[in-house]
Enzyme design. Sequence first.
Site, short mmCIF file in Angstrom:
data_model
loop_
_atom_site.label_atom_id
_atom_site.label_comp_id
_atom_site.label_asym_id
_atom_site.label_seq_id
_atom_site.Cartn_x
_atom_site.Cartn_y
_atom_site.Cartn_z
N ILE A 10 0.82 -1.21 0.00
CA ILE A 10 0.00 0.00 0.00
C ILE A 10 0.86 1.27 0.00
O ILE A 10 0.42 2.31 -0.49
CB ILE A 10 -1.01 -0.02 1.17
CG1 ILE A 10 -2.16 0.95 0.89
CG2 ILE A 10 -0.32 0.27 2.50
CD1 ILE A 10 -3.36 0.76 1.77
N VAL A 32 1.08 -3.05 8.59
CA VAL A 32 0.94 -1.97 7.62
C VAL A 32 1.25 -0.61 8.26
O VAL A 32 1.79 0.30 7.61
CB VAL A 32 -0.46 -2.04 6.95
CG1 VAL A 32 -1.55 -1.59 7.83
CG2 VAL A 32 -0.50 -1.30 5.65
N ASP A 33 0.95 -0.48 9.53
CA ASP A 33 1.24 0.75 10.29
C ASP A 33 2.75 1.04 10.26
O ASP A 33 3.19 2.15 9.93
CB ASP A 33 0.74 0.56 11.73
CG ASP A 33 0.61 1.85 12.53
OD1 ASP A 33 0.82 2.93 11.94
OD2 ASP A 33 0.30 1.76 13.73
N THR A 122 -7.05 -7.62 9.75
CA THR A 122 -6.81 -9.03 9.36
C THR A 122 -5.41 -9.54 9.69
O THR A 122 -5.08 -10.68 9.38
CB THR A 122 -7.05 -9.25 7.85
OG1 THR A 122 -6.11 -8.45 7.11
CG2 THR A 122 -8.46 -8.89 7.46
N1 AR6 Z 1 0.60 -3.15 2.23
C1 AR6 Z 1 -0.64 -3.73 2.24
N2 AR6 Z 1 -1.05 -4.58 3.19
C2 AR6 Z 1 -0.19 -4.87 4.18
C3 AR6 Z 1 1.11 -4.31 4.27
C4 AR6 Z 1 1.49 -3.42 3.23
N3 AR6 Z 1 2.70 -2.83 3.20
N4 AR6 Z 1 1.72 -4.79 5.39
C5 AR6 Z 1 0.84 -5.63 5.99
N5 AR6 Z 1 -0.30 -5.69 5.26
P1 AR6 Z 1 -1.98 -5.37 10.34
P2 AR6 Z 1 -4.40 -4.97 11.98
C6 AR6 Z 1 -1.55 -6.44 5.51
O1 AR6 Z 1 -1.43 -6.33 11.32
O2 AR6 Z 1 -4.72 -6.42 11.93
C7 AR6 Z 1 -0.23 -2.71 14.05
O3 AR6 Z 1 0.83 -2.98 14.92
C8 AR6 Z 1 -1.48 -7.63 6.44
O4 AR6 Z 1 -1.03 -8.79 5.72
O5 AR6 Z 1 -1.07 -4.37 9.73
O6 AR6 Z 1 -5.49 -3.98 11.75
C9 AR6 Z 1 -1.03 -1.48 14.48
O7 AR6 Z 1 -0.23 -0.52 15.11
C10 AR6 Z 1 -2.92 -7.77 6.88
O8 AR6 Z 1 -3.71 -8.51 5.92
O9 AR6 Z 1 -3.22 -4.52 10.96
C11 AR6 Z 1 -2.03 -2.10 15.41
O10 AR6 Z 1 -1.49 -2.26 16.70
C12 AR6 Z 1 -3.44 -6.32 6.88
O11 AR6 Z 1 -2.43 -5.56 6.20
C13 AR6 Z 1 -2.31 -3.45 14.80
O12 AR6 Z 1 -1.14 -3.79 14.07
C14 AR6 Z 1 -3.63 -5.72 8.27
O13 AR6 Z 1 -2.65 -6.23 9.16
C15 AR6 Z 1 -3.46 -3.42 13.84
O14 AR6 Z 1 -3.76 -4.72 13.41
#
Ligand code: AR6
Length: 174
Positions: A10, A32-33, A122
């Site tokens: 993203i 992603v954060d 997710t």
């Molecule tokens: N581009 C697109 N999608 C991504 C990327 C990327 N660069 N990196 C990961 N994903 P998550 P949550 C996908 O864990 O479940 C953080 O620590 C990943 O495979 O990022 O909402 C925050 O600070 C997954 O399908 O977010 C919060 O504490 C999706 O993005 C917590 O994680 C979301 O995974 C939020 O958890």
Amino acid sequence: MDITLVQGDITEQPVDAVVNAANSSLMGGGGVDGAIHRAGGAEILQECRRLRDTSHPDGLPAGDAVATTAGRMPAAWVIHTVGPVYSTSEDRSATLASCYRRSLEVADGLNAAGVAFPAVSTGVYGWPMDDAARIAVRSVQESSTTVGEVRFVLFSPDAYEAFARALGHNTGPI
Ligand code: AR6
């Protein structure tokens, strides 16, 4: 409104706004954060700190959204939303739907034409992908946003296929 699917990162999307799956602290994290803060640089955290000091002293509640600069990323803005942690004992789908609806309301306020979403909740927050995809697609389709393109950016082939199913497509190129 066009809904498009992309498998990829993203942080590389040339859209007006990318949505971040943040946590209530707005102080960054993993997944992603972490990728968004790394790609966009320190300016994003600076603006998040300002939001904590002014409008959001208690943090951002799950289901809500707020915008900052996108720093060095191709996008102009990051819209930070906070997904719910998945629970088997409590139905939190309305909160997950609210993440998409509120993010698009914030995007409307910015006059954004294109917005990219990750699959909120997710990853670390544990929401099963197929269910999360159905909630995401429905919430976007039901919104009355003026955004012209909503792009779901999925990291894995499995996530891409779940969103394609939720959109009612066969898997394969769209
Ligand atoms: N581009 C697109 N999608 C991504 C990327 C990327 N660069 N990196 C990961 N994903 P998550 P949550 C996908 O864990 O479940 C953080 O620590 C990943 O495979 O990022 O909402 C925050 O600070 C997954 O399908 O977010 C919060 O504490 C999706 O993005 C917590 O994680 C979301 O995974 C939020 O958890």
